[in-house]
Design a protein around this motif. Structure first.
Motif, PDB file in Angstrom:
ATOM      1  N   ILE A  36       0.836  -1.193   0.000  1.00 15.02           N
ATOM      2  CA  ILE A  36       0.000   0.000   0.000  1.00 15.02           C
ATOM      3  C   ILE A  36       0.880   1.255   0.000  1.00 15.02           C
ATOM      4  CG2 ILE A  36      -1.733   1.309   1.282  1.00 15.02           C
ATOM      5  CD1 ILE A  36      -2.802  -1.249   0.126  1.00 15.02           C
ATOM      6  N   THR A  37       0.592   2.176  -0.908  1.00 12.24           N
ATOM      7  CA  THR A  37       1.264   3.470  -0.910  1.00 12.24           C
ATOM      8  C   THR A  37       0.250   4.541  -0.562  1.00 12.24           C
ATOM      9  OG1 THR A  37       0.828   3.753  -3.269  1.00 12.24           O
ATOM     10  CG2 THR A  37       2.906   2.702  -2.656  1.00 12.24           C
ATOM     11  N   ALA A  38       0.667   5.794  -0.551  1.00 11.40           N
ATOM     12  CA  ALA A  38      -0.203   6.846  -0.017  1.00 11.40           C
ATOM     13  C   ALA A  38      -0.694   7.838  -1.057  1.00 11.40           C
ATOM     14  CB  ALA A  38       0.535   7.589   1.092  1.00 11.40           C
ATOM     15  N   GLU A  39      -0.635   7.509  -2.343  1.00  9.90           N
ATOM     16  CA  GLU A  39      -0.986   8.484  -3.368  1.00  9.90           C
ATOM     17  C   GLU A  39      -2.452   8.460  -3.782  1.00  9.90           C
ATOM     18  OE1 GLU A  39       1.734   6.630  -3.548  1.00  9.90           O
ATOM     19  OE2 GLU A  39       3.214   8.198  -3.166  1.00  9.90           O
ATOM     20  N   ALA A  40      -3.009   7.302  -4.042  1.00  9.89           N
ATOM     21  CA  ALA A  40      -4.348   7.199  -4.624  1.00  9.89           C
ATOM     22  C   ALA A  40      -5.419   7.087  -3.550  1.00  9.89           C
ATOM     23  CB  ALA A  40      -4.415   6.008  -5.556  1.00  9.89           C
ATOM     24  N   GLU A  41      -6.668   7.360  -3.958  1.00  9.51           N
ATOM     25  CA  GLU A  41      -7.765   7.342  -2.990  1.00  9.51           C
ATOM     26  C   GLU A  41      -8.494   6.009  -2.938  1.00  9.51           C
ATOM     27  OE1 GLU A  41     -10.370  10.564  -3.625  1.00  9.51           O
ATOM     28  OE2 GLU A  41      -8.907  12.083  -3.054  1.00  9.51           O
ATOM     29  N   THR A  42      -8.407   5.213  -3.967  1.00  9.19           N
ATOM     30  CA  THR A  42      -9.071   3.914  -3.970  1.00  9.19           C
ATOM     31  C   THR A  42      -8.106   2.838  -4.430  1.00  9.19           C
ATOM     32  OG1 THR A  42      -9.844   4.182  -6.241  1.00  9.19           O
ATOM     33  CG2 THR A  42     -11.308   4.953  -4.496  1.00  9.19           C
ATOM     34  N   PHE A  43      -8.441   1.605  -4.130  1.00  8.54           N
ATOM     35  CA  PHE A  43      -7.611   0.518  -4.611  1.00  8.54           C
ATOM     36  C   PHE A  43      -8.471  -0.640  -5.083  1.00  8.54           C
ATOM     37  CE2 PHE A  43      -8.202  -0.417  -0.151  1.00  8.54           C
ATOM     38  CZ  PHE A  43      -8.371  -1.779  -0.106  1.00  8.54           C
ATOM     39  N   THR A  44      -7.858  -1.556  -5.808  1.00  9.63           N
ATOM     40  CA  THR A  44      -8.589  -2.673  -6.408  1.00  9.63           C
ATOM     41  C   THR A  44      -8.129  -3.984  -5.802  1.00  9.63           C
ATOM     42  OG1 THR A  44      -8.785  -1.510  -8.504  1.00  9.63           O
ATOM     43  CG2 THR A  44      -9.124  -3.882  -8.553  1.00  9.63           C
ATOM     44  N   ILE A  45      -9.099  -4.796  -5.407  1.00  3.61           N
ATOM     45  CA  ILE A  45      -8.811  -6.136  -4.903  1.00  3.61           C
ATOM     46  C   ILE A  45      -9.766  -7.104  -5.560  1.00  3.61           C
ATOM     47  CG2 ILE A  45      -8.762  -7.654  -2.908  1.00  3.61           C
ATOM     48  CD1 ILE A  45      -8.205  -5.249  -1.195  1.00  3.61           C
ATOM     49  N   ASN A  46      -9.262  -8.188  -6.088  1.00 12.55           N
ATOM     50  CA  ASN A  46     -10.110  -9.246  -6.607  1.00 12.55           C
ATOM     51  C   ASN A  46     -10.107 -10.371  -5.586  1.00 12.55           C
ATOM     52  OD1 ASN A  46     -10.505  -7.921  -9.086  1.00 12.55           O
ATOM     53  ND2 ASN A  46      -8.495  -8.614  -9.777  1.00 12.55           N
ATOM     54  N   ALA A  47     -11.255 -10.738  -5.119  1.00 11.86           N
ATOM     55  CA  ALA A  47     -11.321 -11.760  -4.079  1.00 11.86           C
ATOM     56  C   ALA A  47     -12.482 -12.691  -4.311  1.00 11.86           C
ATOM     57  CB  ALA A  47     -11.459 -11.117  -2.704  1.00 11.86           C
ATOM     58  N   THR A  48     -12.328 -13.936  -3.904  1.00 10.66           N
ATOM     59  CA  THR A  48     -13.426 -14.887  -3.965  1.00 10.66           C
ATOM     60  C   THR A  48     -13.778 -15.289  -2.546  1.00 10.66           C
ATOM     61  OG1 THR A  48     -12.693 -15.742  -6.083  1.00 10.66           O
ATOM     62  CG2 THR A  48     -14.201 -17.111  -4.829  1.00 10.66           C
ATOM     63  N   ASN A  49     -15.032 -15.132  -2.202  1.00 12.96           N
ATOM     64  CA  ASN A  49     -15.484 -15.408  -0.848  1.00 12.96           C
ATOM     65  C   ASN A  49     -16.954 -15.804  -0.899  1.00 12.96           C
ATOM     66  OD1 ASN A  49     -15.201 -15.407   2.002  1.00 12.96           O
ATOM     67  ND2 ASN A  49     -16.383 -13.521   2.069  1.00 12.96           N
ATOM     68  N   GLN A  50     -17.409 -16.538   0.099  1.00 12.99           N
ATOM     69  CA  GLN A  50     -18.820 -16.927   0.128  1.00 12.99           C
ATOM     70  C   GLN A  50     -19.420 -16.584   1.476  1.00 12.99           C
ATOM     71  OE1 GLN A  50     -19.509 -20.918  -1.114  1.00 12.99           O
ATOM     72  NE2 GLN A  50     -18.801 -20.544  -3.188  1.00 12.99           N
ATOM     73  N   LEU A  51     -20.670 -16.128   1.424  1.00 14.81           N
ATOM     74  CA  LEU A  51     -21.376 -15.695   2.618  1.00 14.81           C
ATOM     75  C   LEU A  51     -22.171 -16.865   3.193  1.00 14.81           C
ATOM     76  CD1 LEU A  51     -21.929 -13.031   4.183  1.00 14.81           C
ATOM     77  CD2 LEU A  51     -23.949 -12.747   2.772  1.00 14.81           C
ATOM     78  N   GLU A  94     -16.250  -8.925   9.567  1.00 10.02           N
ATOM     79  CA  GLU A  94     -15.915 -10.104  10.371  1.00 10.02           C
ATOM     80  C   GLU A  94     -14.635 -10.772   9.892  1.00 10.02           C
ATOM     81  OE1 GLU A  94     -19.268 -12.662  10.326  1.00 10.02           O
ATOM     82  OE2 GLU A  94     -20.564 -11.271  11.429  1.00 10.02           O
ATOM     83  N   GLU A  95     -14.392 -10.708   8.611  1.00 14.52           N
ATOM     84  CA  GLU A  95     -13.217 -11.356   8.038  1.00 14.52           C
ATOM     85  C   GLU A  95     -12.038 -10.398   7.896  1.00 14.52           C
ATOM     86  OE1 GLU A  95     -14.541 -13.103   4.431  1.00 14.52           O
ATOM     87  OE2 GLU A  95     -15.913 -14.484   5.440  1.00 14.52           O
ATOM     88  N   ASP A  96     -12.173  -9.195   8.505  1.00 12.98           N
ATOM     89  CA  ASP A  96     -11.094  -8.199   8.513  1.00 12.98           C
ATOM     90  C   ASP A  96     -10.670  -7.746   7.126  1.00 12.98           C
ATOM     91  OD1 ASP A  96     -10.923  -7.981  11.237  1.00 12.98           O
ATOM     92  OD2 ASP A  96      -9.398  -9.542  11.435  1.00 12.98           O
ATOM     93  N   LYS A  97     -11.584  -7.734   6.199  1.00 15.90           N
ATOM     94  CA  LYS A  97     -11.254  -7.268   4.852  1.00 15.90           C
ATOM     95  C   LYS A  97     -11.465  -5.768   4.715  1.00 15.90           C
ATOM     96  CE  LYS A  97     -12.455 -11.673   2.811  1.00 15.90           C
ATOM     97  NZ  LYS A  97     -13.095 -12.207   4.018  1.00 15.90           N
ATOM     98  N   ILE A  98     -12.264  -5.196   5.616  1.00 11.08           N
ATOM     99  CA  ILE A  98     -12.450  -3.754   5.663  1.00 11.08           C
ATOM    100  C   ILE A  98     -12.413  -3.330   7.122  1.00 11.08           C
ATOM    101  CG2 ILE A  98     -13.803  -3.647   3.542  1.00 11.08           C
ATOM    102  CD1 ILE A  98     -16.308  -3.515   5.266  1.00 11.08           C
ATOM    103  N   SER A  99     -12.256  -2.035   7.355  1.00  7.95           N
ATOM    104  CA  SER A  99     -12.189  -1.553   8.733  1.00  7.95           C
ATOM    105  C   SER A  99     -13.547  -1.695   9.417  1.00  7.95           C
ATOM    106  CB  SER A  99     -11.739  -0.089   8.765  1.00  7.95           C
ATOM    107  OG  SER A  99     -12.678   0.730   8.117  1.00  7.95           O
ATOM    108  N   SER A 100     -13.530  -1.780  10.715  1.00 12.29           N
ATOM    109  CA  SER A 100     -14.750  -2.054  11.480  1.00 12.29           C
ATOM    110  C   SER A 100     -15.761  -0.919  11.411  1.00 12.29           C
ATOM    111  CB  SER A 100     -14.392  -2.328  12.942  1.00 12.29           C
ATOM    112  OG  SER A 100     -13.735  -1.197  13.506  1.00 12.29           O
TER     113      SER A 100
END
Length: 377
Positions: A36-51, A94-100
């Motif tokens: 992670i760097t500090a320049e951009a405001e958004t980032f891209t993540i490709n993830a596979t997960n099931q609810l 719950e899976e710590d993929k985003i802040s609480s």
């Protein structure tokens, strides 16, 4: 942006990611194994997960603000019939993929549109502020099968402030939508040809748009929808070109509460052939009824101004061919009434125009029928 597959069982996270990072989320990046760097405001993540609860299924792409607290759902790629966005958010936490303390604040352009023909219901978070252009729209003449758009049951206020252009275009099975008390803008074509039946516009809303930069009269926010009753709860309001045009099942329009300045644009209620009654209850302020605003409202019988206004302007051809219009009444007070050319042309049934005590009127060839009785006090 993140892509998530949501299904009935919980499986392990598989990440293949590219990040365009931002300040304040280095810890989040470390949890995900990203640089992670500090320049951009958004980032891209490709993830596979099931609810685990099986309430929704599919893939999402989304963006996160640089402080890691605000999420925009950019695109949905799945085939679920029901979606619960607050539950999706909680699973990610719950899976710590985003802040609480992260929250969903926007749904992006074309997010649930076009090929999502099997989506019948969606639950939205009350933190949502923006629904983007074409978010749930359909180009099919038969429309979408979306029947229910509801808000999570938390008791908190709905934060929605804007609904973008064509957001619910041709959602023909959608009969209701709760706008909340913070909405300010409804974009052109937002509910065009939708199934909404009882519409209550909150006092916070100041603009219902039409194609005001062009001449297309089929792009009003609620053009051709199924509305029966329309209520404006108060505040200042501007209705754009053909905002409610061709709403043939509309029967009544009421401006209530502390409504002040009202600007009804050209063709705003054109060809609302079922409309019978228009009432202005708001106090003070100005009312402008634009050119051809109620043109061909062939069943309109009565227009009433129940409270004193500073100025009422009725534009050219405003009530043209409203052949059953029998009564127009202005409340007593110091209102100044200006009636434009041909404003009541073809209103063959107009029997009475009642100008209350203190009202002054300027009539410019308004084509008021000869048999009409004008009463001044």
């Amino acid at each position: 942006m993140r892509k998530l597959r949501l299904g009935k069982t919980l499986c392990m996270l598989g990440i293949t990611a590219m990040a365009m990072a931002f300040s304040g989320v280095t810890g989040l990046g470390n949890k995900l194994g990203l640089s992670i760097t500090a320049e951009a405001e958004t980032f891209t993540i490709n993830a596979t997960n099931q609810l685990s609860d099986g309430t929704s299924a599919g893939e999402y792409s989304y963006s996160i603000s640089k402080d890691a607290k605000e999420i925009t759902i950019d695109k949905y790629f799945g085939t679920a019939t029901t979606i619960d966005l607050p539950k999706v958010l909680e699973q990610l936490k719950e899976e710590d993929k985003i802040s609480s303390d992260a929250k969903i604040v926007a749904i992006g352009y074309d997010c649930f549109a076009e090929d999502k023909d099997n989506l019948t219901s969606i639950v939205l978070p009350r933190t949502l502020k923006t629904i983007g252009h074409d978010a749930f729209s359909s180009q099919s003449t038969t429309g979408t099968v979306l029947t229910s758009v509801t808000w999570e049951n938390t008791g908190e206020k709905i934060q929605l402030t804007s609904i973008g252009e064509y957001a619910f275009f041709r959602c023909k099975s959608l009969t209701g939508f709760e706008f909340g008390d913070n909405l300010t803008t409804i974009g052109r074509g937002a509910f065009k040809e939708s199934g909404l039946t009882d519409i209550k516009i909150p006092a916070s809303c100041t603009s219902i748009e039409g194609n005001d930069k062009g001449s297309d009269t089929t792009d009003g926010a609620f053009y051709g929808c199924e509305v029966r009753t329309l209520t404006f709860e108060g505040g200042n309001i501007s209705l754009g070109l053909a905002a409610f045009s061709n709403c043939e099942k509309l029967t009544s329009v009421t401006f209530k509460g502390e409504t002040r300045d009202i600007a009804i644009g050209k063709d705003a209620f054109y060809n609302c052939t079922g409309l019978t009654d228009v009432v202005f209850n708001g106090k003070a302020g100005n009312v402008t009824i634009g050119e051809e605003a109620f043109y061909d409202c062939s069943k309109l019988e009565k227009v009433t101004f129940n409270n004193e206004k500073d100025k009422i302007t009725i534009g050219t051809n405003a009530f043209y061919n409203c052949s059953k219009l029998a009564n127009v009444a202005f409340a007593e007070g110091k209102s100044i009434i200006t009636i434009g050319e041909n404003a009541f042309y073809g209103c063959s049934g107009l029997e009475l125009m009642d100008f209350g005590i203190g009202v002054s009127a300027e009539i410019t060839n308004g084509r008021i029928p000869n048999n009409s009785k004008l009463i001044f006090y």
